[in-house]
Design an enzyme around this catalytic site. Structure first.
Site, short mmCIF file in Angstrom:
data_model
loop_
_atom_site.label_atom_id
_atom_site.label_comp_id
_atom_site.label_asym_id
_atom_site.label_seq_id
_atom_site.Cartn_x
_atom_site.Cartn_y
_atom_site.Cartn_z
N CYS A 12 19.45 127.83 88.65
CA CYS A 12 20.44 127.49 89.65
C CYS A 12 21.61 126.38 88.87
CB CYS A 12 19.94 127.21 90.92
SG CYS A 12 19.10 125.64 90.90
N HIS A 39 10.46 121.92 87.64
CA HIS A 39 9.13 122.54 87.41
C HIS A 39 8.85 123.69 86.39
CE1 HIS A 39 8.87 120.81 91.62
NE2 HIS A 39 8.40 119.98 90.93
N CYS A 96 20.49 117.25 93.48
CA CYS A 96 21.28 118.42 93.71
C CYS A 96 22.14 118.11 95.08
CB CYS A 96 20.46 119.68 93.83
SG CYS A 96 21.66 120.98 94.56
N GLU A 126 10.76 117.25 97.26
CA GLU A 126 11.89 117.22 97.95
C GLU A 126 11.66 117.00 99.59
OE1 GLU A 126 13.97 121.03 97.93
OE2 GLU A 126 14.45 120.71 100.02
N CYS A 190 19.43 126.81 100.48
CA CYS A 190 20.43 126.50 99.48
C CYS A 190 20.96 128.08 99.25
CB CYS A 190 20.23 125.61 98.40
SG CYS A 190 19.19 126.61 97.39
S1 SF4 Z 1 18.75 122.71 96.18
FE1 SF4 Z 1 18.93 124.95 95.52
S2 SF4 Z 1 20.66 124.95 94.20
FE2 SF4 Z 1 19.82 122.89 94.34
S3 SF4 Z 1 18.39 122.42 92.81
FE3 SF4 Z 1 17.02 123.23 94.58
S4 SF4 Z 1 17.16 125.58 94.18
FE4 SF4 Z 1 18.80 124.63 92.68
#
Ligand code: SF4
Length: 307
Positions: A12, A39, A96, A126, A190
């Site tokens: 991505c 990862h 991101c 995250e 996302c």
């Molecule tokens: S939020 Fe989505 S676009 Fe952003 S790094 Fe993670 S998987 Fe990729």
């Protein structure tokens, strides 16, 4: 044997941008990467060779020894960013923007006085980054974890890589068990994840089995493999071409190919080339019956020659 690629797959923009920023670092020996940049074991190895110091995802509490710290695309909490600043570290931030959006949504819900429900994988970096800034929250991974919450003001956000169908199920359960609560939902999955999941749903209708390429600890790669299984289609999760074995493909006529968002284009290409070679060899055609297949996450743990 025929091979069909998913319409959307692989790296991505968030991961590409993070790698590009790391690539522009002049002296990697002065930079600690705060957890796994992506990862993907091959990328981790390349960063190691380049000279970067890399913290493990569970070892990020320790003070980095280098003057510069690179925050990964998964992001960190504001609290952690402040801690790094307070110990004099220069920060390179590759968070991101879509992870940042999830942070902001959670903070906004909290500012409205809501108890935040983060739908995602407990302990994932995250998820950790988001909840560390919240006072009142629960992380919900599946419907079994849903309960009746004390607060009558609830706010729901999600990890950016959650499958939409699981998200819908969990939301429904939260509503059912908290029917007197005022519930606000912000969809923070996302767009790249949504597009890859949609492509996967299209792919499973057209194939006998799917090869999913990506790191073993890549959440979105595992989610893609799970999605196949949920639709009754066998999935082989591999990290590289060396893990493909011809026996697995015996009896299948059409194989789908997809990859997680942290998978390099070159790795996908190597897997596709290997599949093409298997398809054109006699080996697969001569075998009959279905062999025992490795389940998700149990692919061959071979050292990949690409890494
Ligand atoms: S939020 Fe989505 S676009 Fe952003 S790094 Fe993670 S998987 Fe990729």
């Amino acid at each position: 044997m025929k091979i069909i690629r998913a319409e959307e797959m692989g790296m991505c923009f968030g991961v590409r941008d993070a790698l590009q920023i790391a690539d522009q670092v002049n002296d990697p020996t002065q930079v600690t990467i705060h957890g796994e940049l992506v990862h993907n074991p091959r990328v981790i190895h390349q960063l190691d060779v380049a000279g970067f110091v890399q913290s493990s995802e569970t070892g990020r509490d320790a003070d980095p020894e280098t003057p510069v710290v690179l925050i990964t695309a998964h992001g960190v909490s504001n609290r952690e960013r402040e801690r790094l600043n307070s110990i004099g570290k220069q920060v390179i931030d590759t968070t991101c923007p879509l992870v940042r959006r999830a942070h902001d949504a959670a903070m906004q819900l909290a500012a409205e006085g809501r108890h935040v429900l983060l739908i995602g994988k407990p302990g994932h970096v995250e998820v950790q980054g988001i909840v560390e800034d919240l006072g009142s929250y629960d992380v919900v991974a599946d419907i079994k974890m849903v309960k009746q919450y004390e607060s009558k003001l609830l706010g729901i956000v999600c990890q950016t890589t959650m499958p939409s169908c699981l998200l819908a199920e969990i939301r429904e359960e939260i509503t059912a068990r908290n029917n007197e609560a005022d519930i606000k939902f912000v969809d923070t999955v996302c767009h790249p994840t949504k597009r890859r999941q949609a492509a996967m749903l299209d792919l499973v209708k057209r194939v006998d089995a799917v090869v999913v390429v990506g790191g073993r600890n890549s959440n979105n790669t595992r989610r893609l493999a799970d999605l196949c299984h949920q639709h009754g289609v066998p999935a082989l999760h591999v990290t590289c071409a060396d893990e493909l074995t011809d026996q697995w493909f015996a009896g299948f006529e059409v194989i789908g190919l997809t990859a997680g968002t942290s998978t390099l284009d070159s790795t996908i290409q190597a897997v596709e080339d290997r599949l093409e070679r298997l398809a054109s060899s006699d080996m697969v055609a001569k075998n009959s019956g279905y062999p025992s297949m490795p389940s998700v996450g149990q692919g061959v743990q071979a050292e990949c020659s690409e890494s």
